[in-house]
Design a protein around this motif. Structure first.
Motif, mmCIF file in Angstrom:
data_model
loop_
_atom_site.group_PDB
_atom_site.id
_atom_site.type_symbol
_atom_site.label_atom_id
_atom_site.label_comp_id
_atom_site.label_asym_id
_atom_site.label_seq_id
_atom_site.Cartn_x
_atom_site.Cartn_y
_atom_site.Cartn_z
ATOM 1 N N THR A 140 34.984 48.011 3.229
ATOM 2 C CA THR A 140 34.275 47.005 2.448
ATOM 3 C C THR A 140 35.115 45.755 2.251
ATOM 4 O O THR A 140 36.296 45.820 1.906
ATOM 5 C CB THR A 140 33.823 47.534 1.066
ATOM 6 O OG1 THR A 140 33.083 46.506 0.387
ATOM 7 C CG2 THR A 140 34.998 47.951 0.198
ATOM 8 N N PHE A 141 34.490 44.599 2.501
ATOM 9 C CA PHE A 141 35.065 43.309 2.148
ATOM 10 C C PHE A 141 34.680 43.032 0.694
ATOM 11 O O PHE A 141 34.037 43.844 0.044
ATOM 12 C CB PHE A 141 34.491 42.209 3.049
ATOM 13 C CG PHE A 141 34.897 42.318 4.495
ATOM 14 C CD1 PHE A 141 36.184 41.980 4.900
ATOM 15 C CD2 PHE A 141 33.989 42.726 5.464
ATOM 16 C CE1 PHE A 141 36.558 42.048 6.233
ATOM 17 C CE2 PHE A 141 34.347 42.804 6.809
ATOM 18 C CZ PHE A 141 35.637 42.472 7.201
ATOM 19 N N SER A 165 40.205 35.453 0.819
ATOM 20 C CA SER A 165 41.125 36.592 0.826
ATOM 21 C C SER A 165 40.414 37.932 0.910
ATOM 22 O O SER A 165 41.035 38.942 1.266
ATOM 23 C CB SER A 165 42.017 36.560 -0.418
ATOM 24 O OG SER A 165 41.243 36.461 -1.594
ATOM 25 N N GLY A 166 39.118 37.957 0.586
ATOM 26 C CA GLY A 166 38.368 39.205 0.615
ATOM 27 C C GLY A 166 37.481 39.381 1.832
ATOM 28 O O GLY A 166 36.931 40.456 2.053
ATOM 29 N N ARG A 167 37.376 38.316 2.668
ATOM 30 C CA ARG A 167 36.548 38.445 3.857
ATOM 31 C C ARG A 167 37.073 37.641 5.052
ATOM 32 O O ARG A 167 37.361 38.186 6.123
ATOM 33 C CB ARG A 167 35.097 38.022 3.547
ATOM 34 C CG ARG A 167 34.077 38.355 4.660
ATOM 35 C CD ARG A 167 34.005 37.311 5.785
ATOM 36 N NE ARG A 167 33.116 37.678 6.865
ATOM 37 C CZ ARG A 167 31.822 37.421 6.892
ATOM 38 N NH1 ARG A 167 31.257 36.775 5.873
ATOM 39 N NH2 ARG A 167 31.085 37.784 7.925
ATOM 40 N N LEU A 168 37.200 36.295 4.875
ATOM 41 C CA LEU A 168 37.526 35.431 6.013
ATOM 42 C C LEU A 168 38.807 35.845 6.732
ATOM 43 O O LEU A 168 38.791 36.143 7.930
ATOM 44 C CB LEU A 168 37.646 33.977 5.550
ATOM 45 C CG LEU A 168 38.057 32.968 6.638
ATOM 46 C CD1 LEU A 168 36.936 32.796 7.652
ATOM 47 C CD2 LEU A 168 38.420 31.624 6.012
ATOM 48 N N MET A 169 39.909 35.852 6.009
ATOM 49 C CA MET A 169 41.182 36.155 6.656
ATOM 50 C C MET A 169 41.310 37.630 7.043
ATOM 51 O O MET A 169 41.825 37.933 8.129
ATOM 52 C CB MET A 169 42.340 35.699 5.775
ATOM 53 C CG MET A 169 42.365 34.188 5.536
ATOM 54 S SD MET A 169 42.149 33.180 7.049
ATOM 55 C CE MET A 169 43.615 33.614 7.971
ATOM 56 N N PRO A 170 40.841 38.588 6.224
ATOM 57 C CA PRO A 170 40.854 39.975 6.685
ATOM 58 C C PRO A 170 40.065 40.174 7.982
ATOM 59 O O PRO A 170 40.524 40.870 8.891
ATOM 60 C CB PRO A 170 40.218 40.740 5.520
ATOM 61 C CG PRO A 170 40.609 39.939 4.329
ATOM 62 C CD PRO A 170 40.493 38.504 4.787
ATOM 63 N N GLU A 171 38.877 39.541 8.075
ATOM 64 C CA GLU A 171 38.107 39.676 9.319
ATOM 65 C C GLU A 171 38.840 39.038 10.489
ATOM 66 O O GLU A 171 38.845 39.581 11.605
ATOM 67 C CB GLU A 171 36.716 39.054 9.173
ATOM 68 C CG GLU A 171 35.923 39.157 10.474
ATOM 69 C CD GLU A 171 34.446 38.823 10.343
ATOM 70 O OE1 GLU A 171 33.808 38.642 11.399
ATOM 71 O OE2 GLU A 171 33.941 38.763 9.209
ATOM 72 N N PHE A 173 29.951 44.639 1.660
ATOM 73 C CA PHE A 173 30.485 43.521 0.874
ATOM 74 C C PHE A 173 30.312 43.872 -0.600
ATOM 75 O O PHE A 173 29.180 43.963 -1.088
ATOM 76 C CB PHE A 173 29.746 42.231 1.208
ATOM 77 C CG PHE A 173 29.951 41.778 2.628
ATOM 78 C CD1 PHE A 173 31.021 40.973 2.967
ATOM 79 C CD2 PHE A 173 29.073 42.180 3.627
ATOM 80 C CE1 PHE A 173 31.223 40.560 4.277
ATOM 81 C CE2 PHE A 173 29.255 41.784 4.938
ATOM 82 C CZ PHE A 173 30.343 40.967 5.270
ATOM 83 N N SER A 174 31.414 44.044 -1.296
ATOM 84 C CA SER A 174 31.353 44.490 -2.686
ATOM 85 C C SER A 174 30.923 43.391 -3.649
ATOM 86 O O SER A 174 30.359 43.663 -4.704
ATOM 87 C CB SER A 174 32.726 45.011 -3.121
ATOM 88 O OG SER A 174 33.647 43.937 -3.253
ATOM 89 N N GLN A 192 35.700 44.794 -7.790
ATOM 90 C CA GLN A 192 34.736 45.804 -7.355
ATOM 91 C C GLN A 192 35.219 46.499 -6.083
ATOM 92 O O GLN A 192 35.028 47.713 -5.924
ATOM 93 C CB GLN A 192 33.365 45.161 -7.132
ATOM 94 C CG GLN A 192 32.262 46.127 -6.752
ATOM 95 C CD GLN A 192 31.837 47.068 -7.884
ATOM 96 O OE1 GLN A 192 32.508 47.175 -8.903
ATOM 97 N NE2 GLN A 192 30.744 47.760 -7.691
ATOM 98 N N THR A 193 35.849 45.755 -5.184
ATOM 99 C CA THR A 193 36.417 46.371 -3.983
ATOM 100 C C THR A 193 37.418 47.442 -4.369
ATOM 101 O O THR A 193 37.403 48.554 -3.826
ATOM 102 C CB THR A 193 37.114 45.309 -3.101
ATOM 103 O OG1 THR A 193 36.144 44.386 -2.616
ATOM 104 C CG2 THR A 193 37.827 45.958 -1.921
ATOM 105 N N LEU A 194 38.286 47.127 -5.319
ATOM 106 C CA LEU A 194 39.289 48.099 -5.761
ATOM 107 C C LEU A 194 38.619 49.338 -6.354
ATOM 108 O O LEU A 194 39.007 50.471 -6.042
ATOM 109 C CB LEU A 194 40.216 47.439 -6.792
ATOM 110 C CG LEU A 194 41.295 48.328 -7.410
ATOM 111 C CD1 LEU A 194 42.176 48.957 -6.341
ATOM 112 C CD2 LEU A 194 42.141 47.521 -8.404
#
Length: 281
Positions: free
Chosen positions: A132-133, A140-146, A166-167, A172-174
């Motif tokens: 989950t992003f 930091s939660g989607r763009l760069m991780p992807e 996508f949380s 919420q991701t944690l």
């Protein structure tokens, strides 16, 4: 006083009475956001000498829309949302960032049941797991991780993982990874480190297995028409107020050690990455 002078004086009074609105991407729980940014509003009001009000928004996209539509004049954006807002709002510019933001990182976390351990290298053994992003518009939660998933694994997330979600935000991701609802996730390192410092139970079952290379992230972006509305030099005064923020309690709520000057050009790598992934036209 002539009629014209009276009218002009009245106009000036109205301009001076105008409220300066700002917002922030909802990267944590709404209650925590309102609490921390209400205090920031009080600080800015004292520094700027105008009424300042924090406007909460429901999601990342709403923060960009509010800025574009002039419902807010200043925003604490992530790298991607800042780029989006400036592209859609001619004249807008980044004016400040956290001392940590030029070298920001994301954490990849895993539920302890996966058996994955922390490594300096991109994690192996993750193919076929669920991931989950955070928000779809999160740097930091989607763009760069992807970006790093594609670069390191040579596959899109949907090809690498059995399930991708996508949380909505980092907290919420944690929680979702800690509960086992998702085996893996990516989030803002500062949110995870804060959870560790506060002894949050989630960090017992959601462990960091990798951190990305650094990239520029969060920033304060202001509209280009504020000087015309609040007085010449107002944008510079806002920048000075943000950089001059030294109250440990205010800074800890971001959390940042301090704020430093920023320019829109500092976030060109984010814009280039977003365009490469088809997230920005």
């Amino acid at each position: 006083m002539t009629l014209l002078a009276a009218l002009l004086a009245g106009t000036a009074s109205i301009a001076q009475a105008e409220t300066f609105y700002f917002s922030a991407i909802p990267d944590e729980d709404q209650t925590a956001l309102v609490e921390r940014f209400t205090k920031v509003a009080e600080y800015l009001e004292a520094e700027l000498g105008v009424d300042v009000e924090f406007v909460p928004v429901k999601n990342y996209g709403a923060s960009v829309t509010a800025f574009r539509n002039d419902q807010i004049q200043l925003a604490w954006f992530g790298g991607l949302t800042g780029v989006q807002a400036r592209v859609l709002t001619p004249g807008a510019k980044a004016i400040a960032q956290g001392k940590e933001d030029p070298l920001f990182v994301s954490y990849f976390i895993a539920h302890t049941d996966t058996g994955l351990e922390k490594s300096d290298d991109f994690p192996t053994g993750i193919e076929g797991m669920s991931f989950t992003f955070g928000s779809k518009s999160s740097t930091s939660g989607r763009l760069m991780p992807e970006f790093y998933i594609r670069e390191e694994a040579g596959k899109a997330p949907e090809e690498l993982f059995s399930r991708v979600g996508f949380s909505g935000d980092h907290s919420q991701t944690l929680r979702l990874v800690a509960s086992g609802a998702w085996q893996l996730g990516a989030l803002n390192y500062a949110v995870y480190d804060k959870a560790v410092a506060e002894g949050a139970p989630e960090v017992e079952t959601a462990k960091v297995i990798w951190q990305t290379p650094p990239y520029p992230d969060y920033n304060w972006t202001i509209r280009g028409d504020v000087d015309a509305r609040f007085g010449e030099g107002f944008s510079d005064r806002v920048q000075a107020a943000l950089i001059g923020m030294d109250d440990p309690e205010l800074l800890a709520s971001f959390p940042r050690e301090a704020f430093i000057p920023a320019a829109s050009a500092d976030f060109q790598p984010i814009e280039d990455t977003a365009k490469a992934l088809g997230l920005l036209e």
